[in-house]
Design an enzyme around this catalytic site. Structure first.
Site, PDB file in Angstrom:
ATOM      1  N   SER A   1       0.856  -1.198   0.000  1.00  0.00           N
ATOM      2  CA  SER A   1       0.000   0.000   0.000  1.00  0.00           C
ATOM      3  C   SER A   1       0.881   1.233   0.000  1.00  0.00           C
ATOM      4  O   SER A   1       2.065   1.160   0.327  1.00  0.00           O
ATOM      5  CB  SER A   1      -0.860   0.011   1.267  1.00  0.00           C
ATOM      6  OG  SER A   1      -0.044   0.348   2.393  1.00  0.00           O
ATOM      7  N   ASP A   2       0.324   2.361  -0.344  1.00  0.00           N
ATOM      8  CA  ASP A   2       1.038   3.596  -0.083  1.00  0.00           C
ATOM      9  C   ASP A   2       0.910   3.881   1.417  1.00  0.00           C
ATOM     10  O   ASP A   2       0.198   3.203   2.150  1.00  0.00           O
ATOM     11  CB  ASP A   2       0.479   4.733  -0.966  1.00  0.00           C
ATOM     12  CG  ASP A   2       1.499   5.828  -1.198  1.00  0.00           C
ATOM     13  OD1 ASP A   2       1.437   6.512  -2.230  1.00  0.00           O
ATOM     14  OD2 ASP A   2       2.390   5.993  -0.329  1.00  0.00           O
ATOM     15  N   TRP A   3       1.631   4.907   1.838  1.00  0.00           N
ATOM     16  CA  TRP A   3       1.781   5.214   3.268  1.00  0.00           C
ATOM     17  C   TRP A   3       0.427   5.393   3.956  1.00  0.00           C
ATOM     18  O   TRP A   3      -0.354   6.256   3.576  1.00  0.00           O
ATOM     19  CB  TRP A   3       2.595   6.505   3.401  1.00  0.00           C
ATOM     20  CG  TRP A   3       3.019   6.844   4.772  1.00  0.00           C
ATOM     21  CD1 TRP A   3       2.221   7.297   5.782  1.00  0.00           C
ATOM     22  CD2 TRP A   3       4.346   6.809   5.311  1.00  0.00           C
ATOM     23  NE1 TRP A   3       2.967   7.538   6.888  1.00  0.00           N
ATOM     24  CE2 TRP A   3       4.277   7.244   6.636  1.00  0.00           C
ATOM     25  CE3 TRP A   3       5.590   6.442   4.810  1.00  0.00           C
ATOM     26  CZ2 TRP A   3       5.400   7.320   7.458  1.00  0.00           C
ATOM     27  CZ3 TRP A   3       6.713   6.540   5.619  1.00  0.00           C
ATOM     28  CH2 TRP A   3       6.608   6.964   6.934  1.00  0.00           C
TER      29      TRP A   3
END
Ligand code: GLC
Length: 740
Positions: A299-301
């Site tokens: 996932s992104d942050w």
């Protein structure tokens, strides 16, 4: 972040042998080899993964699906779940540390765990690790995929030698909105150019053996449609038709997966109301099944946690459920998988298969990287692994080929070395902003400034300097000095631009224009009547409608990194013939956005445009001037009718009719004038950059394959081809092919 010091497993093992009777040693060693297939490097990776998974507890499995950080989070946009002590059982960390010792300490913890599964260290190496080369938007303007591959290999070499084996790059998001700060990180507006450059970057990062000490795993981001952010603002929802998704935003990801990319990163945006991070259709059906991604999706942050903010998940537990069931394999930073997956499995809301599929993908990448055999990074001194002369040579070369000569009238350029030059503007002596966004571990001290490049090229006796003003603000106290310096010179070279923080993540701007103070400085010194050369350093196209008329020449140098001074000065002196071509359209004004070359035909092409500005952009996609001239012949074809299953060779002769050698990029476009799904007025389908010596002619070829170059995709991603006429275009040359 405290890391617990533990003795490594080999030491513990050696200590235990010291007191074990001889006969037991044989049994222990035999047991070790026979029962732990996953430790055997001669076994297939698939078998090693299966063997290891069969030994893992549920908690051990879940920990592999989590990513924390080590070092200090320097990304001001991101706030993470703070982990007091990173456990050795963690699957991955973002390695914000330059300290290899610190990295190895965590790895020792990992190797000392029950099964000794190494941690995967990742980082944002977007355009260099320490040898920072131009931003990706600039490298796309080189139209030289071989150079992009070389630069990515340099980045991989520095990164792996410094303790990180996974990079969160290349970013292959197509965008039509230069207000979006992240346009700097991608390869511009065209799906084909982004596909070629993204694939080149993957090849440069990964090579053919991921376990090599100069290669890293790539990560395609941000999957998918992030560049369609509404209004060019960041993190917004995106409404993307299936048709646009398949013909514009997905192709670079598809191409880069076919190039062998091992991982991808889900994007922050929701796609038509379903966030990418929990979008089963695009994660599982498209990326993993149709495209065949071999590795995993991170996932992104905080993006799993953000499913709540996006109104898609009731709470964090449901966010974890939706994400893992959609095929999101690794949870970056927010600890939500660790905190919820075990319960979700016990409650039957998440299957063990979902966890096992994610785990298999992650472990496969770790085995492919050779981390089980070589978990540690040699702690060699910096000078042996970064900023090597051969690395800087690549950075300089790609900076040179990325710079685009936008305008050159009155033959001001190239500048004779005898001319007295006034260097004016906030970019002249800058050594910080020129690195651009995502500077990784790049340092101001490594930068060669534009001023230094000019001094080396022209000699200090011919150069006078005045800063004139800052990047922004309203302090005009430097104007008088700037005017004085300008009056004393033959030619004024004004160096303006953006701060690094004005592009990149969470850095969208409502206007492409330079700050008023910079435009005023340019107007003020231009009023002296001296010839003006404008040099622009920015992370996006600049609005030039007011300043363009004031300048004889305009050179876009983007954010060239540590080695921008010499190539820029070389272009201004004529030692280098500029060869950059735009990978993104320059709108006349911000209000003209969106404006891009491959738009669909209007029902009234010459009407309906804004009444108050020209209907054409300031500079077209593919634009770029040279100091020489090229004469294009006609497109020649073996025949003008082709079948669907054959390849037809087209050629065009290009003659260098000037008095300077030059590298020319021949861009081949396709148009299908009549189709059941209307096609863009032109689509880039092939290009080639080549040196043409002065006075010589080179023949450029395009071997058209109908399926590859004439087909289009429908809203389900299925290719189709219309029989009938197609136009093939190079510059203003055009032939009609009949497909039957
Ligand atoms: C950031 C960015 C992404 C980056 C990640 C890790 O928010 O969106 O591009 O790779 O977090 O730093």
């Amino acid at each position: 972040m405290k890391i617990k010091l533990t003795a490594s497993l080999p030491l513990l093992f050696a200590a235990s042998l010291a007191v074990t009777p001889v006969y037991a040693k044989r049994k222990v060693v035999k047991k070790q080899v026979a029962t732990q297939l996953y430790r055997r490097a001669d076994a297939s990776i698939n078998d090693r993964v299966s063997d290891l998974m069969s030994r893992m507890t549920l908690d051990e499995k879940i920990m592999q699906l989590n990513q924390y950080i080590i070092g200090l989070n320097t990304n001001g946009n991101n706030f993470g779940y703070t982990i007091e002590k990173v456990p050795g059982s963690i699957g991955s960390v973002i390695n914000f540390s330059e300290d290899i010792r610190e990295r190895n300490l965590l790895q020792r913890d990992a190797m000392a765990t029950r099964l000794g599964i190494p941690v995967l260290f990742g980082y944002d190496v977007i355009h260099g690790y320490r040898t920072i080369y131009p931003i990706p938007l600039a490298t796309a303007c080189s139209w030289n995929p071989q150079l992009v591959e070389q630069a990515s290999h340099v980045a991989a070499s520095e990164t792996r030698a410094s303790g990180t084996e996974w990079v969160f790059a290349p970013m292959v998001d197509v965008t039509h909105d230069a207000r979006w700060g992240r346009i700097a990180e991608g390869y511009g507006e065209d799906p084909y150019l982004a596909s070629v450059m993204g694939s080149a970057a993957v090849n440069g990062f990964q090579g053919t053996d991921l376990s090599s000490n100069d290669r890293v795993a790539a990560c395609l981001k941000h999957y998918v449609g992030y560049g369609c952010s509404e209004g060019g603002r960041d993190y917004t929802s995106t409404d993307i038709s299936d048709q646009a998704m398949w013909d514009t935003y997905l192709p670079p990801f598809h191409a880069a997966v076919e190039a062998g990319a091992w991982t991808a990163m889900s994007s922050f945006n929701a796609i038509n109301g379903v966030p990418s991070t929990a979008n089963k259709h695009y994660l599982k059906d498209v990326l993993k099944q149709k495209f065949g991604l071999k590795g995993f999706v991170v996932s992104d942050w905080n993006a799993v946690r953000q499913l709540v903010a996006q109104g898609y998940a009731e709470n964090q537990k449901e966010a974890a459920e939706l994400a893992i069931n959609a095929g999101l394999d690794m949870d970056m930073i927010d600890n939500i998988y660790k905190e919820n997956l075990a319960d979700l499995i016990r409650e039957g809301r998440v299957s063990m298969d979902a966890v096992d599929d994610a785990l298999r993908r992650i472990l496969t990448v770790k085995f492919e990287l050779g981390l089980f055999e070589n978990p540690y990074t040699k702690e060699v001194p910096e000078k042996e692994r970064i900023l090597k002369p051969e690395y800087k040579a690549v950075a300089e070369k790609i900076a040179e080929e990325s710079m685009v000569l936008l305008k050159n009238e009155g033959d001001v350029l190239p500048l004779a070395k005898s001319r007295r030059l006034a260097l004016i503007g906030p970019m002249v002596k800058d050594r910080h902003e020129i690195l651009g966004s995502w500077r990784c571990f790049g340092k101001d001290q490594d930068v060669q400034t534009l001023y230094e490049g000019m001094m080396d090229e022209f000699g200090k006796e011919n150069i006078v300097y005045a800063k004139g003003c800052d990047f922004d603000g309203d302090d005009r106290s430097g104007f008088d000095e700037a005017i004085r310096v300008a009056r004393s010179a033959d030619v004024i070279v004004v160096m303006l631009g953006e701060k690094a923080a004005w592009s990149g993540e969470n850095a969208s701007r409502s206007t492409l224009a330079l700050p008023v103070i910079q435009e005023e400085l340019l107007r003020t010194v231009a009023a002296t009547g001296k010839p003006v050369v404008l040099v622009i350093s920015a992370g996006r196209p600049t609005e030039l409608c007011r300043v363009e008329p004031l300048c004889n020449s305009i050179l876009e140098i983007w954010q060239p990194g540590v080695c921008g001074g010499t190539p820029m000065a070389g272009i201004l002196s004529g030692r280098i013939n500029p060869s950059g071509r735009l990978a993104v359209t320059f709108p006349r004004s911000t209000n003209q956005i969106p404006v891009y070359y491959n738009s669909r035909p209007s029902s009234r092409p010459l009407e309906g445009h804004y009444q108050d500005i020209s209907i054409t952009p300031q500079y077209e996609f593919g634009h770029g001037l040279s100091y020489t001239t090229y004469q294009y012949g006609d497109i020649k074809a073996e025949r003008l009718v082709m079948n669907r299953d054959e390849t037809l060779r087209l050629t065009i002769d290009v003659t260098n009719t000037g008095n300077m050698d030059g590298m020319e990029t021949v861009q081949w476009f396709v148009n299908d004038p009549v189709s059941r799904i209307t096609r863009p007025v032109k689509e880039l389908r092939h290009f080639e950059k080549r040196m043409i010596r002065k006075g010589e002619t080179e023949t450029f070829t395009f071997d058209i394959n109908a399926d590859k170059h004439l087909s289009f995709v429908d809203a389900q991603g299925n290719k189709f081809m219309d029989d009938g006429a197609y136009y093939i275009m190079v510059k203003d040359r055009k032939i009609e092919l009949i497909l039957k």
